[in-house]
Design an enzyme around this catalytic site. Structure first.
Site, mmCIF file in Angstrom:
data_model
loop_
_atom_site.group_PDB
_atom_site.id
_atom_site.type_symbol
_atom_site.label_atom_id
_atom_site.label_comp_id
_atom_site.label_asym_id
_atom_site.label_seq_id
_atom_site.Cartn_x
_atom_site.Cartn_y
_atom_site.Cartn_z
ATOM 1 N N TYR A 1 0.786 -1.267 -0.246
ATOM 2 C CA TYR A 1 -0.461 0.129 0.550
ATOM 3 C C TYR A 1 1.103 1.241 -0.280
ATOM 4 C CZ TYR A 1 -5.213 -0.201 0.390
ATOM 5 O OH TYR A 1 -5.965 -0.220 -0.730
ATOM 6 N N GLU B 1 -0.634 4.523 -0.148
ATOM 7 C CA GLU B 1 -1.603 6.028 -0.758
ATOM 8 C C GLU B 1 -0.419 6.929 -0.286
ATOM 9 O OE1 GLU B 1 -4.947 5.204 2.149
ATOM 10 O OE2 GLU B 1 -5.919 4.693 0.466
ATOM 11 N N ASP C 1 -6.115 15.025 -23.789
ATOM 12 C CA ASP C 1 -6.480 13.801 -23.550
ATOM 13 C C ASP C 1 -5.482 12.966 -24.292
ATOM 14 O OD1 ASP C 1 -6.616 11.515 -23.162
ATOM 15 O OD2 ASP C 1 -9.201 12.202 -22.406
ATOM 16 N N THR D 1 -3.595 7.543 -21.596
ATOM 17 C CA THR D 1 -3.377 5.954 -20.909
ATOM 18 C C THR D 1 -1.741 5.834 -21.205
ATOM 19 O OG1 THR D 1 -4.025 5.136 -23.358
ATOM 20 C CG2 THR D 1 -6.039 5.447 -21.669
HETATM 21 C C1 LIG Z 1 -8.955 4.984 -23.877
HETATM 22 C C2 LIG Z 1 -9.152 6.432 -24.301
HETATM 23 C C3 LIG Z 1 -9.741 7.085 -22.290
HETATM 24 C C4 LIG Z 1 -9.839 5.834 -21.113
HETATM 25 O O1 LIG Z 1 -9.410 5.023 -20.423
HETATM 26 P P1 LIG Z 1 -9.565 4.100 -19.938
HETATM 27 O O2 LIG Z 1 -7.843 3.389 -19.562
HETATM 28 O O3 LIG Z 1 -9.790 3.092 -21.040
HETATM 29 O O4 LIG Z 1 -9.945 4.448 -18.346
HETATM 30 C C5 LIG Z 1 -9.692 8.344 -22.033
HETATM 31 N N1 LIG Z 1 -9.618 9.766 -22.709
HETATM 32 C C6 LIG Z 1 -9.417 8.388 -24.420
HETATM 33 C C7 LIG Z 1 -9.276 10.338 -25.017
HETATM 34 C C8 LIG Z 1 -9.327 7.307 -25.065
HETATM 35 O O5 LIG Z 1 -9.227 7.259 -25.766
#
Ligand SMILES: *Cc1c(COP(=O)(O)O)cnc(C)c1O
Length: 480
Positions: free
Chosen positions: A66, A68, A243, A272
């Site tokens: 753990y 955190e 993102d 990711t």
């Molecule tokens: C795949 C994706 C996510 C989510 O990823 P997870 O690991 O499945 O939670 C978030 N944003 C975008 C743009 C994605 O393509």
């Protein structure tokens, strides 16, 4: 057989023996998954094959600890080795992406976005503005008070790309918490070209005045100019969050440079680690120094305890992505996507935006073949080609049946597929879909779910796919 493949064979054989002694069904499923991965033409744009080194690094006792908190400030004792692992992962991420700060804890992309949203909101809250409300109850507040509070709390307005234009659920879609916690508007793409229209986006942002402008996508087959996105964000006083879950590998591999690299322009970048970046399943947040402390609150604010074994896997994969060979890999992903698009176009198919300049091809199967995405997805799976159905902009078949098929090249490129292979793949897809017909409903209209494939086509396609896959084995030398 290479030395490393021989070592991996020994390691996995031992693992399967041990797991099989306790629960044979799990050992069988692990073996069966390798078989399935090896024998399918995987064009799922969000999937990849992590290296055996990365995968082997995941299965350790780092999982048992753990930790955190943050590096050096944990709520548990004895975290020195997790500190090392997290520091190394963050160091590789900072170096690879040229980021001021990196946070390697998020368990997935969605979690990374939650960390980012919370960090931005906490950063924006003007605490003095809230003080006068401390003595009041909810019933004391009128509409003007609520508006003022909203703005004091960073106005809670979010603007992201709409789902059908290629945005992600976490960019404000109503079935995700981002659509509940924010007052949300989405931007789309140009109805004629299918491309992001920066002037329209600017106009919309000026009207709506979001606190957070989100860039990035899951199904948009083009590059984005993040310098313009940042300009727009600055003009309306928004924080730019990008993102890059899908295209992080193209940033890491220096295919997206200059204005196409989000890191120098966005205050916060989330990703990711398991898509084009080719690491273990997981997420990460990159930030400017200004946002670092707020990002660090991710655990325990919105995340459970960090997964030490997964952060170790991220560190190994990021170290791999810093090798020069990763740049060749990333360029090949983009070249292969272009070859796939050209292969489909020359066989008469219609593509959203007319092509690609990233790793995604969005095939409009309704216009091209008179099928729904669901029918095309099924017919392709029957033929040994794994894709997923996806909405196209203003999709006439809705988000369930859809009119599109999303294709991506990161996984096959990891197996060594080249542009000439992708032309063959385009031919297989076009032939299989041309031989597929919707089953008519009792009213005599084409149905949306059922389909038939002309005799022998699925078998022929599967055999041709097997031949291609045989030329590019997955994990060569790994024998289980
Ligand atoms: C795949 C994706 C996510 C989510 O990823 P997870 O690991 O499945 O939670 C978030 N944003 C975008 C743009 C994605 O393509």
């Amino acid at each position: 057989m290479t030395d490393s493949a021989a070592l991996a064979t020994t390691a996995y054989q031992a693992m399967l023996t041990l797991v099989g002694q306790t629960e044979p069904r799990i050992a069988e499923a692990i073996k069966a998954e390798l078989h399935d991965q090896r024998h399918s033409l995987k064009l799922i744009a969000s999937e990849n094959y992590a290296s055996l080194t990365t995968l082997l690094g995941l299965g350790t006792w780092l999982s048992d600890k753990y930790a955190e908190g943050t590096i050096g400030h944990r709520f548990y004792a004895g975290c020195q080795n997790i500190d090392t692992v997290e520091s190394v992962a963050a160091e590789h991420a900072r170096e690879l992406f040229g980021a001021e700060y990196a946070y390697a804890q998020p368990h997935s992309g969605i979690d990374a976005n939650l960390v980012a949203y919370w960090a931005i909101l906490s950063h924006l809250v003007e605490r003095p503005a809230l003080e006068k409300y401390h003595a009041k109850t909810v019933n004391d507040l009128d509409q003007a008070d609520w508006d003022e509070l909203r703005y004091a709390l960073g106005n809670q307005r979010l603007m992201g790309m709409s789902l059908d234009a290629g945005g992600h659920l976490t960019h404000g879609f109503r079935h995700n918490i981002s659509g509940k916690m924010f007052d949300q508007r989405s931007y789309g793409t140009d109805p004629v070209t299918g491309l992001l229209d920066y002037d329209a986006l600017r106009k919309q942002a000026k009207e709506f005045k979001p606190a957070i402008l989100v860039g990035g996508y899951s199904a948009y087959p083009r590059r984005i100019n993040f310098a313009i996105m940042r300009e727009i964000a600055d003009e309306v006083g928004a924080v730019l969050m990008v993102d890059m879950a899908h295209f992080a590998g193209l940033v890491a591999g220096k295919v997206f440079t200059g204005d196409e690299n989000p890191v120098p322009f966005a205050q916060i970048v989330t990703t990711t680690t398991h898509k084009s970046l080719r690491g273990p399943r997981g997420g990460m947040v990159l930030a400017t120094k200004e946002f670092a402390d707020d990002v660090d609150r991710g655990c325990p604010m919105v995340l459970g305890g960090p997964l030490g074994n997964m952060m170790a896997g991220k560190a190994v994969a990021l170290a791999e992505a810093r090798q020069p060979s990763f740049q060749d890999y990333a360029q090949q992903i983009a070249d292969n996507a272009k070859a796939l698009a050209e292969g489909l176009l020359k066989r008469g198919a219609t593509l959203v935006t007319g092509g690609t300049d990233n790793h995604i091809v969005l095939l409009d199967v309704a216009s091209s073949f008179g099928l729904t995405g669901r029918q095309a997805e099924g017919a392709l799976i029957d033929s040994g080609v794994v894709t997923n159905r996806n909405s196209i902009p203003r999709d006439p078949n809705g988000a369930w049946y859809t009119s599109g098929i999303r294709l991506g090249t990161p996984a096959l490129t990891s197996r060594g597929f080249t542009t000439s292979d992708m032309d063959v793949v385009a031919g297989l897809i076009a032939d299989a879909l041309a031989a597929t017909k919707p089953v008519m409903t009792s009213a005599g209209a084409p149905g949306k779910a059922k389909y038939t494939i002309a005799d022998g086509v699925a078998e022929r396609t599967q055999a041709a796919a097997d031949e291609l896959l045989g030329n590019h084995p997955l994990y060569p030398g790994l024998e289980l």
